[in-house]
Design an enzyme around this catalytic site. Structure first.
Site, short mmCIF file in Angstrom:
data_model
loop_
_atom_site.label_atom_id
_atom_site.label_comp_id
_atom_site.label_asym_id
_atom_site.label_seq_id
_atom_site.Cartn_x
_atom_site.Cartn_y
_atom_site.Cartn_z
N ARG A 64 0.82 -1.21 0.00
CA ARG A 64 0.00 0.00 0.00
C ARG A 64 0.85 1.27 0.00
O ARG A 64 0.45 2.29 -0.57
CB ARG A 64 -0.93 -0.02 1.22
N HIS A 68 0.21 4.67 -2.28
CA HIS A 68 0.02 6.01 -1.70
C HIS A 68 1.16 6.96 -2.03
O HIS A 68 1.02 8.17 -1.86
CB HIS A 68 -0.21 5.91 -0.19
N ASN A 96 -3.89 8.67 5.14
CA ASN A 96 -2.69 8.02 5.70
C ASN A 96 -2.66 7.95 7.22
O ASN A 96 -2.13 7.00 7.79
CB ASN A 96 -1.44 8.78 5.24
N HIS A 195 -6.39 -5.62 -2.64
CA HIS A 195 -7.20 -5.85 -1.44
C HIS A 195 -7.43 -7.33 -1.19
O HIS A 195 -8.21 -7.70 -0.31
CB HIS A 195 -8.51 -5.08 -1.53
C1 HEM Z 1 -9.29 3.35 -5.56
C2 HEM Z 1 -9.11 2.70 -4.85
C3 HEM Z 1 -8.78 2.35 -3.43
C4 HEM Z 1 -9.43 2.69 -2.29
C5 HEM Z 1 -10.68 3.56 -2.15
C6 HEM Z 1 -8.72 2.07 -1.21
C7 HEM Z 1 -9.05 2.19 0.11
C8 HEM Z 1 -8.45 1.51 1.15
C9 HEM Z 1 -8.84 1.59 2.53
C10 HEM Z 1 -9.94 2.47 3.08
C11 HEM Z 1 -8.05 0.73 3.23
C12 HEM Z 1 -8.11 0.46 4.72
C13 HEM Z 1 -7.36 1.54 5.46
C14 HEM Z 1 -7.69 1.57 6.93
O1 HEM Z 1 -8.81 1.22 7.30
O2 HEM Z 1 -6.81 1.98 7.72
C15 HEM Z 1 -7.15 0.12 2.30
C16 HEM Z 1 -6.20 -0.81 2.62
C17 HEM Z 1 -5.31 -1.34 1.72
N1 HEM Z 1 -5.15 -0.95 0.40
FE1 HEM Z 1 -6.43 0.15 -0.67
N2 HEM Z 1 -7.67 1.36 -1.73
C18 HEM Z 1 -7.66 1.51 -3.09
C19 HEM Z 1 -6.74 1.00 -3.97
C20 HEM Z 1 -5.63 0.30 -3.61
C21 HEM Z 1 -4.53 -0.02 -4.50
C22 HEM Z 1 -4.45 0.39 -5.97
C23 HEM Z 1 -3.64 -0.74 -3.77
C24 HEM Z 1 -2.31 -1.30 -4.19
C25 HEM Z 1 -1.92 -1.57 -5.40
C26 HEM Z 1 -4.18 -0.86 -2.43
C27 HEM Z 1 -3.62 -1.58 -1.42
C28 HEM Z 1 -4.14 -1.69 -0.14
C29 HEM Z 1 -3.65 -2.64 0.84
C30 HEM Z 1 -2.60 -3.70 0.60
C31 HEM Z 1 -4.38 -2.40 2.03
C32 HEM Z 1 -4.19 -3.09 3.38
C33 HEM Z 1 -3.07 -2.40 4.13
C34 HEM Z 1 -2.75 -2.94 5.50
O3 HEM Z 1 -3.32 -3.96 5.93
O4 HEM Z 1 -1.91 -2.30 6.17
N3 HEM Z 1 -5.38 -0.20 -2.37
N4 HEM Z 1 -7.40 0.62 1.03
#
Ligand code: HEM
Ligand SMILES: *[C@@H]1O[C@H](CO)[C@@H](O)[C@H](O)[C@H]1NC(C)=O
Ligand SMILES: *[C@@H]1O[C@H](CO)[C@@H](O)[C@H](O)[C@H]1NC(C)=O
Ligand SMILES: *[C@@H]1O[C@H](CO)[C@@H](O)[C@H](O)[C@H]1NC(C)=O
Length: 322
Positions: A64, A68, A96, A195
């Site tokens: 992630r 970002h 973030n 995800h």
């Molecule tokens: C447009 C699209 C996206 C949205 C709206 C989104 C939103 C989110 C949100 C809200 C979370 C949880 C954060 C939290 O609750 O603290 C999350 C986690 C995550 N996102 Fe996304 N995301 C998007 C696209 C992506 C992309 C393109 C990637 C990587 C290529 C990605 C990788 C991840 C990963 C791996 C997690 C888990 C991180 C962890 O467990 O520490 N996301 N995302």
């Protein structure tokens, strides 16, 4: 012998070709550090491996970080800079704060790389390599990482607030958000497969599990047990983004979307009767196709506005400018 005019035409043509090549991200290369840092890849990978062995979620967190970074003024390591009394970075931007993690692992990797080849490898490139390694270690595809990015000497909290799509987005906002970075609908659906690993906080899925109708009811019931309905209660409680499979990089995320088990509002938007439904079905049916497309889209994302040439710098410490 060539006449003076055709000779100068040849020079002009050559100059144009050099400019064209130099002016695009074509100067990123998978061989960028072959001569200058031959031990780079094994040095990075062993620390990513260790960090994931210690905590499986760390692989997701590291992946992630790259997203970002790239979505805020390009892949330039800007999100790694710490806030100081005189500098506001991106770490406390809305998407973030209390959420982005893995910075200590990046520090550890940067130190190890500085040991073997000091002031050669940028933090921006490290994020690209780290995310590839994390995906592979969690069971996903591998790919050759293009390198040669330099590190920003600035960051923008304002840009971080608006350039990273929020989980409240609907499908058309998600599509245009990716389009703004030169990424297609297919890039969106493939990259969203990230995800398949990692966790989200209750505050980001409360409204979905209590108030939405395009959700599997037993799934919603189960998620409610760890995410109380009252705002402010259990906001930081975690659940897996990919139901029952949040530590392995596979295509079950898409299968879950087809069963209305997307955890975030924005996740389920990808399979809700719109233009992305058919691609979701494709990836749910074929993990190979998903893996192939994910790798290609990660390379596309890594091409977003890199700093090259004499722009930016090679940071010695990823947390601050030199
Ligand atoms: C447009 C699209 C996206 C949205 C709206 C989104 C939103 C989110 C949100 C809200 C979370 C949880 C954060 C939290 O609750 O603290 C999350 C986690 C995550 N996102 Fe996304 N995301 C998007 C696209 C992506 C992309 C393109 C990637 C990587 C290529 C990605 C990788 C991840 C990963 C791996 C997690 C888990 C991180 C962890 O467990 O520490 N996301 N995302
Ligand atoms: C970014 O968002 C955060 C949280 O909503 C807010 O506190 C901060 O003032 C915003 N920063 C800028 C520069 O817009
Ligand atoms: C999606 O959200 C945007 C702004 O967030 C809004 O303008 C638009 O009407 C919404 N589209 C649909 C189909 O709900
Ligand atoms: C659900 O929607 C209602 C009506 O809009 C609202 O009052 C309530 O706060 C929402 N609940 C959650 C958990 O989002």
């Amino acid at each position: 012998m060539a006449s003076p005019s055709s000779f100068s035409k040849a020079i002009l043509t050559l100059a144009c070709v050099v400019l064209l090549i130099g002016g695009t991200s074509a100067q990123l290369s998978i061989f960028y550090y072959t001569e200058t840092c031959p031990d780079l890849f094994p040095t990075v990978k062993s620390i990513v491996q260790e960090a994931i062995a210690k905590e499986a979620r760390m692989g997701a967190s590291l992946l992630r970080l790259f997203f970002h970074d790239c979505f805020v003024n390009g892949c330039d390591g800007s999100n790694l800079l710490d806030d100081t009394p005189t500098f506001t970075g991106e770490k406390n931007a809305a998407p973030n704060r209390n959420s982005l993690r893995g910075f200590d692992v990046v520090d550890q990797i940067k130190s190890a790389v500085e040991e073997v080849c000091p002031s050669i490898v940028s933090c921006a490139d490290l994020l690209a390599i780290i995310s590839r390694d994390a995906v592979e270690i969690l069971g996903g595809p591998g790919w050759d990482v293009k390198l040669g990015r330099r590190d920003a000497r600035t960051a923008s909290q304002a840009a971080a607030n608006v350039s990273i799509p929020p989980p409240t987005n609907n499908l058309s906002a998600l599509i245009s958000g990716f389009q703004n970075h030169g990424l297609s609908q297919q890039d969106l659906v493939a990259l969203y497969g990230a995800h398949t690993v990692g966790q989200a906080r209750c505050t980001n899925f409360r409204a979905r599990i209590y108030n939405e109708s395009n959700i599997d009811s037993s799934f919603a019931q189960e998620m409610k047990s760890n995410c109380p309905s009252v705002t402010g209660v259990g906001d930081n409680n975690l659940d897996g983004l990919d139901y029952q499979s949040a530590t392995s990089f596979d295509n079950t995320y898409y299968v879950n979307l087809m069963r209305k088990r997307g955890l975030l509002h924005s996740d389920q938007q990808l399979f809700n009767g719109g233009s992305t439904d058919s691609l979701i079905r494709t990836y749910a049916q074929s993990q190979d196709t998903f893996f192939k497309d994910f790798a290609a889209s990660m390379i596309n994302m890594g091409d977003i506005k890199p700093l090259t040439g004499s722009n930016g710098e090679i940071r010695k410490n990823c947390r601050r400018v030199n």
